[in-house]
Design a protein around this motif. Structure first.
Motif, PDB file in Angstrom:
ATOM      1  N   GLN A  90       0.840  -1.183   0.000  1.00  0.00           N
ATOM      2  CA  GLN A  90       0.000   0.000   0.000  1.00  0.00           C
ATOM      3  C   GLN A  90       0.878   1.236   0.000  1.00  0.00           C
ATOM      4  N   THR A  91       0.434   2.256  -0.694  1.00  0.00           N
ATOM      5  CA  THR A  91       1.182   3.502  -0.724  1.00  0.00           C
ATOM      6  C   THR A  91       0.640   4.448   0.332  1.00  0.00           C
ATOM      7  N   LEU A  92       1.527   5.224   0.898  1.00  0.00           N
ATOM      8  CA  LEU A  92       1.148   6.217   1.900  1.00  0.00           C
ATOM      9  C   LEU A  92       1.426   7.605   1.341  1.00  0.00           C
ATOM     10  N   ASP A  93       0.451   8.481   1.411  1.00  0.00           N
ATOM     11  CA  ASP A  93       0.622   9.863   0.975  1.00  0.00           C
ATOM     12  C   ASP A  93       0.864  10.722   2.204  1.00  0.00           C
ATOM     13  N   LEU A  94       2.132  11.051   2.442  1.00  0.00           N
ATOM     14  CA  LEU A  94       2.502  11.876   3.587  1.00  0.00           C
ATOM     15  C   LEU A  94       2.916  13.254   3.100  1.00  0.00           C
ATOM     16  N   PRO A  95       2.444  14.309   3.768  1.00  0.00           N
ATOM     17  CA  PRO A  95       2.858  15.655   3.345  1.00  0.00           C
ATOM     18  C   PRO A  95       4.333  15.893   3.666  1.00  0.00           C
ATOM     19  N   LEU A  96       5.036  16.519   2.752  1.00  0.00           N
ATOM     20  CA  LEU A  96       6.449  16.813   2.913  1.00  0.00           C
ATOM     21  C   LEU A  96       6.599  18.245   3.377  1.00  0.00           C
ATOM     22  N   GLU A  97       7.202  18.425   4.542  1.00  0.00           N
ATOM     23  CA  GLU A  97       7.409  19.766   5.076  1.00  0.00           C
ATOM     24  C   GLU A  97       8.871  20.144   4.883  1.00  0.00           C
ATOM     25  N   ILE A  98       9.090  21.297   4.270  1.00  0.00           N
ATOM     26  CA  ILE A  98      10.442  21.791   4.032  1.00  0.00           C
ATOM     27  C   ILE A  98      10.648  23.006   4.918  1.00  0.00           C
ATOM     28  N   PHE A  99      11.713  22.980   5.715  1.00  0.00           N
ATOM     29  CA  PHE A  99      12.018  24.088   6.601  1.00  0.00           C
ATOM     30  C   PHE A  99      13.107  24.940   5.961  1.00  0.00           C
ATOM     31  N   ASP A 100      12.888  26.255   6.009  1.00  0.00           N
ATOM     32  CA  ASP A 100      13.892  27.194   5.524  1.00  0.00           C
ATOM     33  C   ASP A 100      14.761  27.591   6.709  1.00  0.00           C
TER      34      ASP A 100
END
Length: 115
Positions: A90-100
């Protein structure tokens, strides 16, 4: 419930103490080189002997191999060797958070104070 856990822990520690001694004796026991059959008044008795003809006592089961004896009585071992069905992952859709890092505030501190 806590008394049951305490008694169970003490019982397990006691069993471990007793079995550790017999396990050490089983590892260092001499292997029998042969057997001697003694004809007694009650019938023949087989005694295991070492290379010098001295009795070695009872044969001990190897402690490391003792658990493999459960495989003999198990009937499900053939099913455990190969997969019976195929299930796609199964695939998981996780949000990617990018920190500056440039926007993070500085949090440095000074050297420790000597007293």
């Amino acid at each position: 419930m806590t008394q049951v856990r305490t008694y169970l822990a003490l019982a397990l520690a006691f069993v471990l103490t007793l079995t550790a001694q017999s396990m050490a004796l089983a590892r260092n026991a001499p292997d029998p080189a042969g057997q001697m059959v003694l004809c007694t008044g009650t019938g023949p008795v087989t005694v295991l002997v070492d290379a010098q003809g001295q009795p070695t006592g009872a044969v001990h089961i190897c402690p490391e191999c003792a658990l493999s004896l459960f495989q003999v009585i198990s009937t499900d071992t053939a099913d455990l060797l190969r997969p019976t069905t195929w299930t796609p992952a199964q695939t998981l859709d996780l949000p990617l958070e990018i920190f500056d890092l440039a926007r993070l505030p500085a949090r440095a501190r000074g050297p420790p104070v000597h007293s």
